[in-house]
Design a protein around this motif. Structure first.
Motif, short mmCIF file in Angstrom:
data_model
loop_
_atom_site.label_atom_id
_atom_site.label_comp_id
_atom_site.label_asym_id
_atom_site.label_seq_id
_atom_site.Cartn_x
_atom_site.Cartn_y
_atom_site.Cartn_z
N GLN A 1 28.01 46.55 45.07
CA GLN A 1 27.26 46.37 43.83
C GLN A 1 27.91 46.87 42.47
OE1 GLN A 1 24.03 48.81 45.46
NE2 GLN A 1 23.13 47.23 46.43
N ARG A 2 28.49 47.82 42.52
CA ARG A 2 29.40 48.19 41.55
C ARG A 2 30.52 47.93 40.95
NH1 ARG A 2 29.42 54.58 39.71
NH2 ARG A 2 28.72 53.12 37.97
N ASN A 3 31.36 47.15 41.79
CA ASN A 3 32.59 46.63 41.61
C ASN A 3 32.43 45.06 41.70
OD1 ASN A 3 34.42 49.04 41.39
ND2 ASN A 3 33.24 49.32 43.32
N PHE A 4 31.73 44.20 42.35
CA PHE A 4 31.71 42.90 42.50
C PHE A 4 30.59 42.09 42.06
CE2 PHE A 4 34.95 44.16 45.46
CZ PHE A 4 35.82 43.57 45.35
N VAL A 5 29.29 42.90 41.90
CA VAL A 5 28.29 41.96 41.58
C VAL A 5 28.43 41.79 40.15
CG1 VAL A 5 25.76 42.07 40.88
CG2 VAL A 5 26.61 43.08 43.26
N GLY A 6 28.33 40.31 39.61
CA GLY A 6 28.63 39.80 38.31
C GLY A 6 29.94 39.41 38.12
N HIS A 7 30.81 39.73 38.99
CA HIS A 7 32.20 39.10 38.86
C HIS A 7 32.40 37.91 39.69
CE1 HIS A 7 33.65 42.69 36.77
NE2 HIS A 7 32.51 43.54 37.47
N ARG A 8 33.39 37.07 39.02
CA ARG A 8 34.01 36.06 39.63
C ARG A 8 35.03 36.48 40.84
NH1 ARG A 8 33.00 30.84 38.76
NH2 ARG A 8 32.02 31.27 36.81
N VAL A 9 35.02 35.90 41.98
CA VAL A 9 35.99 36.29 42.98
C VAL A 9 36.83 35.22 43.44
CG1 VAL A 9 34.81 38.53 43.35
CG2 VAL A 9 34.48 36.50 44.92
N THR A 10 38.02 35.58 43.85
CA THR A 10 38.72 34.65 44.50
C THR A 10 38.66 35.17 46.32
OG1 THR A 10 40.34 33.88 42.93
CG2 THR A 10 41.18 33.79 45.04
N VAL A 11 38.50 34.20 47.08
CA VAL A 11 38.14 34.50 48.41
C VAL A 11 39.36 33.92 49.32
CG1 VAL A 11 36.67 34.86 50.47
CG2 VAL A 11 36.05 34.73 47.88
N ARG B 1 39.55 38.26 52.30
CA ARG B 1 40.01 39.30 50.85
C ARG B 1 39.10 38.88 49.65
NH1 ARG B 1 45.73 40.76 48.29
NH2 ARG B 1 45.51 42.52 49.60
N LEU B 2 38.42 39.79 49.08
CA LEU B 2 37.80 39.20 48.01
C LEU B 2 38.44 40.07 46.78
CD1 LEU B 2 35.40 39.32 50.12
CD2 LEU B 2 33.74 39.54 48.24
N LEU B 3 38.84 39.03 45.76
CA LEU B 3 39.62 39.81 44.53
C LEU B 3 39.09 39.39 43.34
CD1 LEU B 3 42.41 40.74 43.55
CD2 LEU B 3 43.34 38.32 43.87
N CYS C 1 40.09 44.73 44.68
CA CYS C 1 40.48 44.00 45.85
C CYS C 1 39.78 44.63 47.09
CB CYS C 1 41.90 43.84 46.02
SG CYS C 1 42.43 43.01 47.43
N ALA C 2 39.00 43.88 47.70
CA ALA C 2 38.53 44.34 49.09
C ALA C 2 38.79 43.48 50.31
CB ALA C 2 36.87 44.08 48.84
N ASP C 3 39.43 44.18 51.23
CA ASP C 3 39.89 43.60 52.42
C ASP C 3 39.21 44.01 53.58
OD1 ASP C 3 42.09 42.31 51.06
OD2 ASP C 3 43.46 44.00 51.53
#
Length: 333
Positions: free
Chosen positions: A15-25, A157-159, A164-166
């Motif tokens: 919620q704090r680090n990824f919501v609202g952000h475009r990611v490469t998966v 991987r979500l970047l 980055c989240a693995d």
């Protein structure tokens, strides 16, 4: 297996680090290539946990469902904005392993778990670091480069631009549409961290009171109640003085309702501190010792053969619902 408090805490990091952000998966391991392609390039719009499962929503309506299972874990790396400081039910601040962090508002100095497994709280700004989040949370070596090279069998991987989240070793990792998400959640029992209303409590009570199944099995059934695992099961039953073999339908409404209240209480502490602290009213040195050592945090879990902390009878170990069950044959007779 990560229990409900861990999954809620992991979801808060998303919620704090990824919501609202475009990611490469991507899928460095290669086992989630099709699913990654469905999600890559889209913005994360929601992150939620229900019991032991978490769900990430993307701006085109698809969701990523994750069940960590026995071996799953997330590694976060980059400029991580840590989850906001949370107070536990007894007013203490969430524990930390950030050495040198200044505490505010008169909070006690942090207690460091002997295994380096304390939770981590925010100091108000992102930090370049790496954090392992699974059953226990642990800050690991500082990342020299971003994004880091994948370590081990990374399923997905979500970047984003900064974080980055693995994910490694999950039981479930799949892309679902909204109807499929609703169907999965609809099969799960109530989660008091999401809904602690009288209606949720009554749903739990009604379900348990209809079943001839032993209460020790019912508490582990995610369709009955969400989030309880092996540790919380053993500890809740001891705290309630309940024989694990007692059929659900043999229990009174008041007894089952008290179990629900205790689960809400313990889950809230777990989410706040990152620890499965199941012994209440510990103060001073006793509390610090319990936060440092897992063996001092529980009444019966992993204490087989040792004397009960209340009556002195040896704690017994048996198997129930394919998991180890710890209980006191006198206090829980």
């Amino acid at each position: 297996m990560p229990e409900g408090h861990s999954v809620h805490r992991i979801t808060r990091q998303f919620q704090r680090n990824f919501v609202g952000h475009r990611v490469t998966v991507t899928s460095p391991q290669g086992r989630f290539v099709v699913g990654a392609a469905q999600l890559s390039g889209h913005t994360v719009t929601d992150a939620r946990a229900v019991g032991k499962q978490m769900f990430l929503e993307f701006d085109h309506g698809l969701w990523l469902r994750i069940h960590l299972g026995m071996y799953g874990a997330w590694d976060f790396s980059g400029d991580i904005l840590m989850d906001a400081t949370m107070a536990s039910a007894n007013g203490r601040m969430g524990q930390t392993n950030q050495h040198g962090t200044e505490l505010k508002d008169g909070a006690e100095a942090p207690t460091f778990d002997a295994a380096g497994e304390n939770s981590i709280f925010s100091i108000g700004a992102p930090r370049r670091t790496r954090v392992r989040m699974s059953e226990q949370e642990k800050e690991i070596d500082l990342a020299d480069t971003f994004p880091p090279e994948p370590v081990g069998q990374v399923r997905v991987r979500l970047l984003s631009d900064t974080v980055c989240a693995d994910l490694r070793g999950p039981t479930a990792c799949e892309v679902l549409d909204p109807a499929q998400v609703d169907a999965v959640i609809g099969k799960l029992g109530p989660d008091p961290e999401l809904d602690n209303t009288p209606e949720a409590a009554e749903r739990f009570v009604t379900t348990v009171r209809k079943k001839p199944t032993p209460i020790g099995r019912l508490l582990m059934d995610q369709s009955v109640v969400s989030g309880i695992g092996n540790v919380y099961r053993a500890e809740m039953l001891f705290r309630a003085g309940l024989n694990p073999h007692a059929p659900g339908k043999s229990l009174s409404d008041a007894t089952v309702r008290a179990l629900w209240r205790d689960w809400a209480h313990l889950l809230h502490i777990g989410v706040a501190t990152g620890q499965m602290m199941t012994m209440d009213q510990l103060e001073g040195d006793q509390y610090r010792l319990a936060m440092k050592n897992r063996a001092d945090r529980h009444w019966v879990y992993k204490r087989e053969g040792l004397p009960c902390r209340v009556c002195g009878t040896h704690i017994v170990l048996e198997e129930m619902a394919a998991r180890k069950l710890y209980w006191c044959p006198r206090c829980q007779a």
